[in-house]
Design an enzyme around this catalytic site. Structure first.
Site, PDB file in Angstrom:
ATOM      1  N   ALA A 158       0.738  -1.224   0.205  1.00  0.00           N
ATOM      2  CA  ALA A 158       0.195  -0.205  -0.017  1.00  0.00           C
ATOM      3  C   ALA A 158       1.379   1.402  -0.207  1.00  0.00           C
ATOM      4  O   ALA A 158       0.440   2.243   1.107  1.00  0.00           O
ATOM      5  CB  ALA A 158      -1.079  -0.143   1.647  1.00  0.00           C
ATOM      6  N   GLY A 159       1.933   1.132  -0.625  1.00  0.00           N
ATOM      7  CA  GLY A 159       2.944   2.435  -0.735  1.00  0.00           C
ATOM      8  C   GLY A 159       3.080   3.401  -2.032  1.00  0.00           C
ATOM      9  O   GLY A 159       1.321   3.230  -2.393  1.00  0.00           O
ATOM     10  N   ILE A 210       3.050   2.521  -5.491  1.00  0.00           N
ATOM     11  CA  ILE A 210       2.618   2.155  -6.370  1.00  0.00           C
ATOM     12  C   ILE A 210       1.288   1.483  -5.448  1.00  0.00           C
ATOM     13  O   ILE A 210       0.243   1.912  -6.319  1.00  0.00           O
ATOM     14  CB  ILE A 210       3.189   0.863  -7.289  1.00  0.00           C
ATOM     15  CG1 ILE A 210       4.138   1.183  -7.856  1.00  0.00           C
ATOM     16  CG2 ILE A 210       1.782  -0.042  -7.631  1.00  0.00           C
ATOM     17  CD1 ILE A 210       4.754   0.093  -8.325  1.00  0.00           C
ATOM     18  N   ASP A 254       8.395  -3.444  -2.972  1.00  0.00           N
ATOM     19  CA  ASP A 254       9.719  -2.889  -3.012  1.00  0.00           C
ATOM     20  C   ASP A 254      10.430  -3.939  -2.700  1.00  0.00           C
ATOM     21  O   ASP A 254      12.127  -3.312  -2.977  1.00  0.00           O
ATOM     22  CB  ASP A 254       9.523  -1.798  -2.676  1.00  0.00           C
ATOM     23  CG  ASP A 254       9.837  -1.975  -0.463  1.00  0.00           C
ATOM     24  OD1 ASP A 254       9.099  -1.111  -0.445  1.00  0.00           O
ATOM     25  OD2 ASP A 254       9.892  -2.981  -0.746  1.00  0.00           O
ATOM     26  N   LEU A 314      12.496  -7.549  -3.943  1.00  0.00           N
ATOM     27  CA  LEU A 314      12.798  -8.819  -4.318  1.00  0.00           C
ATOM     28  C   LEU A 314      12.238 -10.739  -3.542  1.00  0.00           C
ATOM     29  O   LEU A 314      11.225 -11.080  -4.039  1.00  0.00           O
ATOM     30  CB  LEU A 314      13.934  -9.183  -4.700  1.00  0.00           C
ATOM     31  CG  LEU A 314      14.352 -10.518  -6.003  1.00  0.00           C
ATOM     32  CD1 LEU A 314      13.430 -10.700  -7.004  1.00  0.00           C
ATOM     33  CD2 LEU A 314      15.541 -10.781  -5.767  1.00  0.00           C
ATOM     34  N   CYS A 336      37.504  -8.669   2.467  1.00  0.00           N
ATOM     35  CA  CYS A 336      38.420  -7.197   2.362  1.00  0.00           C
ATOM     36  C   CYS A 336      38.343  -6.642   2.033  1.00  0.00           C
ATOM     37  O   CYS A 336      39.179  -5.446   2.231  1.00  0.00           O
ATOM     38  CB  CYS A 336      39.302  -8.926   2.164  1.00  0.00           C
ATOM     39  SG  CYS A 336      38.982  -9.590   1.020  1.00  0.00           S
TER      40      CYS A 336
END
Lengths: 330, 623
Positions: free
Chosen positions: B11-12, B14, B103, B105, B159
């Protein structure tokens, strides 16, 4: 264009609110947006989408012109109108939409301009940087475009119309300079010169490439039919189809175009549409128009030149440049 | 439309646009799941929310806002994580179509599997800046969301972060996941920072610990000198590392701030920080987050921010996790990253840019979301009508391709090799079961509550409803190396892994290998035969040993948490377009030359279709 004085920094409130979009177009563009003044003539499902978008984006001001009284039919595609007759009854579309739009961003000045677009000219237009016209007759569109061009101030002109599940956007930025981002990340200054609306719709059809979007032709047919019959936009119905098709045939015969260039099925769709707007298409057209206006104000990004068409039937959103520029036009 | 039951996930950006458009389009039964609450930075595009709603549930507020203009429709909000076990296959089966507005994967893959298991069509979507796409996934008719490999945000070898950074993002990861975590986070956490000081190389004291009543200014300078001075000098002592690399310069406080009076007495007497949220920028009078500070100013911010944490937020120290909306944390991380960058000759960045990298911020505008929402509804309606010949993948472009800003593409058929047999190379004598589960089964394979079997023996199970002795047994197994499990896992052993909720099962063939390259194979194991994402972004929840990623892009101006959109889309475009004709209209293209598919234009229809390319084999267009 922008009201003089020293460039002010964005406030902490603006920086917080606009953070995500500043990451898209930069602080400079955001500042320009905050000084821009926009006029919208004609409130409908598509223009309210556009209004929502630019209010959220943070323009300086938005003025709404539409004296028509709100009717129940307007509720179909317009989420700004509360479905309560005690609230909207007897009031103009501009008034009711204005009230709702103010809520979306307290930093934007939203107001109503009473009046008739066909009567706007001169100094009135100088108040604005962007003028958008929707649902107007061809006569009105040409008039407003012409008046915008006459001003010494640079005023960008747009029309947008949604016919059920398809629609058209027209852009006239006159002479427009902008920054274009190249592949390597460097930027380059570009300049485009736009034809007026009159020029853009007067191109003989047989001068246009065969692949030109059919909606261009279909919209011109409808426009002209409405003009000659004195119909206000959207009042032409399917019952007019025989007369419209006869008109099309006459034009086509004169310039030997075949039927597929202006398909009967497409004309029928446009006439059946009336003033109906399919909400997903309103969102798409309102979104594209919103982006265009933001590009124009910020002078950043390639603007559409000069028509945009969307048709849900095939899902394509296509740009047409009409009249077609000759090759190597430099 | 009226009879359809629709599930929206998200519900953001988009989601708000989608819920509004669905309601206007005549949908009357909509369920919506979102775990988030509203933040100020959402308000530039999530227009159903107002300033007064900050902190409240997105799903619930969105519902209330839409009911205002469509009071008679049913919207059921869930303030929850879609990965919760109650959103199982039975739950998904009740819907006619699922619409994603996510938003990340991870959640997308989870929903994809549930939709496949429940046999419910899924309409996927994503936006970043001016780009967007909509794809339709119907089991048996089109490929699923995971049929095409999705690139995942990068993670970096340890590293590179601890010793040989070459990009600003490396410095940010060091500042955020090592230094910030060490100073303010969980003390019991493993950390790769060198904690021994110059004077006590044999003692057990942790140089990062502040001594009782140690003067704050002194402590701050001591830390500065240790991480930017001493640690660098120590690293320089190893000649081998720097044979082909630019040597870093150690930086001490006295070098960066020669003129600043060293305050050894008491805490900062600054009053500016009394009323507001403590901020080093405010203390120092640095107003512009877009400005790139000098080394001196970065150093001042570092010292001041460190002091402010102890002065004003002491209670939180030991529990803090970096949060991009925590101003002081962002200031500290920016300054630390910049000083380190300065040391290594890497360009410095402004707070605004650093925040974007550290917080994986996705740049976003309202217009793209509105366009995509419209396209989603158009596809959803086709799905509900069963109009499968007309399903399209829709791309919203920033620059036109063949005059198109909105481009439809026919979906691909399902990919037969979606989950082929997998091979995992690992050292079975030294690697614990826990590492395989975290790095491969949960991370790469995206399973949520996995079950691991060796032949008929169950060596691990995750989820609710376990008996205490079972759970204890599994906990023991986690800490055993593979070869010493009750059912030993050695070369050529076949593991079966399963997730019941996702209805996903696969086999992993184990191959023993003794050595792994620390730089190229930082996980210490290699999965082959996997056509899915390669590296998962591990979120900083403090539980992972390997250094998490923070940004996928080297270019700080285009950070994105989930880059599956841009490169994924670029890949599809590359397959579709003839490279020489369209190379100048593609954004960020880098390997267009590999394109082999052709555009075919049918005169009557003007559809974009793909030629059957023998090299592509399985991917054919929909009949």
């Amino acid at each position: 264009m922008d009201g003089g004085g020293a460039e002010r920094e964005l406030t902490a409130q603006e920086t917080a609110l606009y953070d995500r979009q500043i990451r898209v177009w930069g602080v400079d563009a955001q500042k320009r947006l905050s000084k821009a003044h926009v006029l919208v003539c004609g409130m409908n499902g598509t223009t309210i989408e556009f209004c929502k978008n630019i209010v959220l984006a943070g323009v300086g001001s938005l003025s709404l012109m539409d004296d028509q009284t709100v009717t129940e039919a307007d509720l179909n595609a317009n989420f700004l109108i509360p479905p309560d007759e005690s609230i909207y009854g007897g009031r103009s579309l501009a008034e009711v939409c204005c009230e709702s739009l103010k809520d979306f961003n307290p930093m934007v000045q939203v107001s109503v301009e009473k009046g008739d677009p066909s009567l706007i000219d001169g100094e009135f237009l100088d108040k604005f940087d962007i003028v958008v016209v929707s649902g107007a007759s061809l006569k009105t569109k040409l008039l407003v475009n012409d008046n915008c061009r006459k001003r010494s101030k640079h005023i960008a002109f747009y029309t947008v119309d949604c016919k059920d599940s398809c629609g058209e956007i027209f852009v006239d930025l006159q002479k427009h300079s902008f920054i274009q981002k190249k592949n390597g990340g460097e930027t380059e200054q570009q300049e485009l010169t736009y034809p007026s609306l009159q020029e853009a719709i007067s191109v003989p059809w047989n001068n246009l490439p065969r692949k030109t979007t059919k909606l261009y032709f279909a919209m011109r047919v409808l426009e002209n039919y409405e003009l000659s019959e004195g119909h206000s936009p959207g009042k032409t119905t399917l019952s007019d189809i025989p007369a419209v098709l006869a008109r099309v045939k006459a034009v086509r015969d004169k310039i030997s175009l075949n039927e597929s260039q202006v398909p009967t099925a497409l004309m029928e769709r446009l006439l059946a549409a009336g003033k109906k707007e399919h909400p997903p298409v309103c969102a798409i057209l309102g979104g594209i128009l919103g982006q265009e206006v933001i590009k124009s104000i910020s002078c950043k990004g390639d603007p559409i030149k000069n028509f945009f068409y969307f048709d849900a039937a095939d899902g394509k959103g296509v740009i047409e440049d009409i009249p077609t520029p000759p090759p190597c036009a430099n | 439309m009226q009879a359809a039951k629709v599930l929206m996930v998200g519900a953001g950006g988009i989601g708000c646009e989608l819920l509004k458009t669905l309601a206007l389009s005549g949908f009357t039964d909509i369920h919506i799941i979102d775990l988030d609450t509203i933040e100020v930075s959402n308000l530039n595009r999530q227009f159903l929310f107002r300033q007064s709603h900050v902190g409240q549930s997105k799903a619930k507020v969105a519902r209330d806002a839409v009911l205002k203009f469509r009071p008679n429709i049913n919207i059921t909000p869930y303030h929850a994580n879609v990965k919760d076990s109650n959103f199982n296959v039975e739950f998904f089966k009740q819907f006619n179509v699922v619409l994603n507005g996510l938003d990340n994967l991870d959640a997308r893959r989870h929903v994809n599997r549930l939709c496949l298991a429940a046999e419910v069509p899924l309409v996927e979507s994503g936006t970043t800046g001016f780009l967007g796409q909509v794809t339709v996934h119907v089991k048996g008719k089109t490929e699923c969301y995971e049929c095409q490999p999705k690139p995942v945000p990068k993670s970096y070898p340890v590293c590179t972060i601890t010793s040989t950074p070459s990009k600003f993002v490396h410095c940010i990861v060091w500042a955020k996941d090592l230094l910030f975590a060490k100073l303010f986070g969980d003390k019991n956490q493993d950390n790769d920072l060198n904690v021994r000081s110059k004077d006590d190389s044999n003692s057990k004291t942790d140089v990062f610990e502040r001594s009782v009543d140690e003067d704050l200014s002194q402590y701050a300078q001591r830390i500065y000198d240790h991480v930017f001075g001493y640690n660098i000098e120590t690293a320089l002592a190893n000649e081998e590392t720097w044979k082909n690399r630019r040597k870093p310069c150690p930086i001490y406080v006295k070098d960066a701030l020669p003129e600043d009076a060293v305050q050894l007495n008491g805490s900062s007497k600054d009053h500016k920080n009394e009323e507001h949220e403590p901020s080093a920028m405010v203390s120092l009078g640095l107003r512009n987050p877009q400005e790139i500070w000098s080394l001196a100013d970065n150093s001042r911010v570092f010292l001041e921010a460190l002091k402010l944490f102890f002065e004003k937020r002491e209670k939180e120290i030991g529990n803090l996790i970096f949060d991009k909306d925590d101003q002081l944390a962002v200031e500290f991380v920016t300054a630390a990253a910049n000083i380190r960058a300065s040391s290594f000759g890497i360009p410095l960045h402004s707070l605004f840019e650093a925040k974007g990298v550290a917080g994986n911020i996705v740049h976003a505008v309202a217009t793209t979301n509105a366009i995509i929402a419209g396209l989603i509804v158009i596809e959803a309606i086709k799905v509900l009508k069963g109009d499968y010949q007309n399903y399209r993948m829709m791309y919203c472009l920033e620059h036109p391709t063949r005059k198109m800003l909105l481009m439809p593409v026919e979906p691909f058929e399902p990919n037969e090799s979606c989950y082929t047999p997998l091979v995992l190379e690992v050292n079975t004598k030294t690697t614990k079961l826990r590492e395989v589960i975290e790095k491969v089964i949960k991370s790469k394979l995206g399973m949520n509550l996995p079950l691991v079997m060796v032949g008929a023996s169950l060596v691990f199970e995750d989820g609710e409803g376990l008996e205490p002795d079972e759970a204890a047994n599994y906990a023991l197994n986690l800490e055993k190396v593979l070869a010493e499990l009750p059912a030993p896992v050695v070369n050529d052993t076949k593991l079966t892994v399963e997730d019941f909720q996702q209805e996903l099962k696969c086999s992993i063939n184990i191959k023993h290998r003794d050595e792994f390259d620390e730089e190229k194979e930082p996980d210490g194991m290699v999965l082959a035969g996997w056509s899915g994402p390669v590296d998962k972004q591990v979120t900083s929840n403090g539980n992972k040993r390997s250094v998490p990623s923070s940004s996928s892009a080297d270019d700080v101006n285009s950070t994105a948490e989930d880059v599956s959109l841009k490169p994924g889309m670029k890949r599809k475009l590359n397959e579709i377009l003839e490279s020489h004709e369209n190379s100048d209209t593609l954004q960020n293209k880098s390997d267009v030359g590999s394109s082999s598919a052709q555009l075919v234009e049918d005169d009557d229809d003007d559809l974009v279709m793909l030629d059957e390319d023998p090299k592509q084999g399985k991917k054919k267009r929909l009949q």
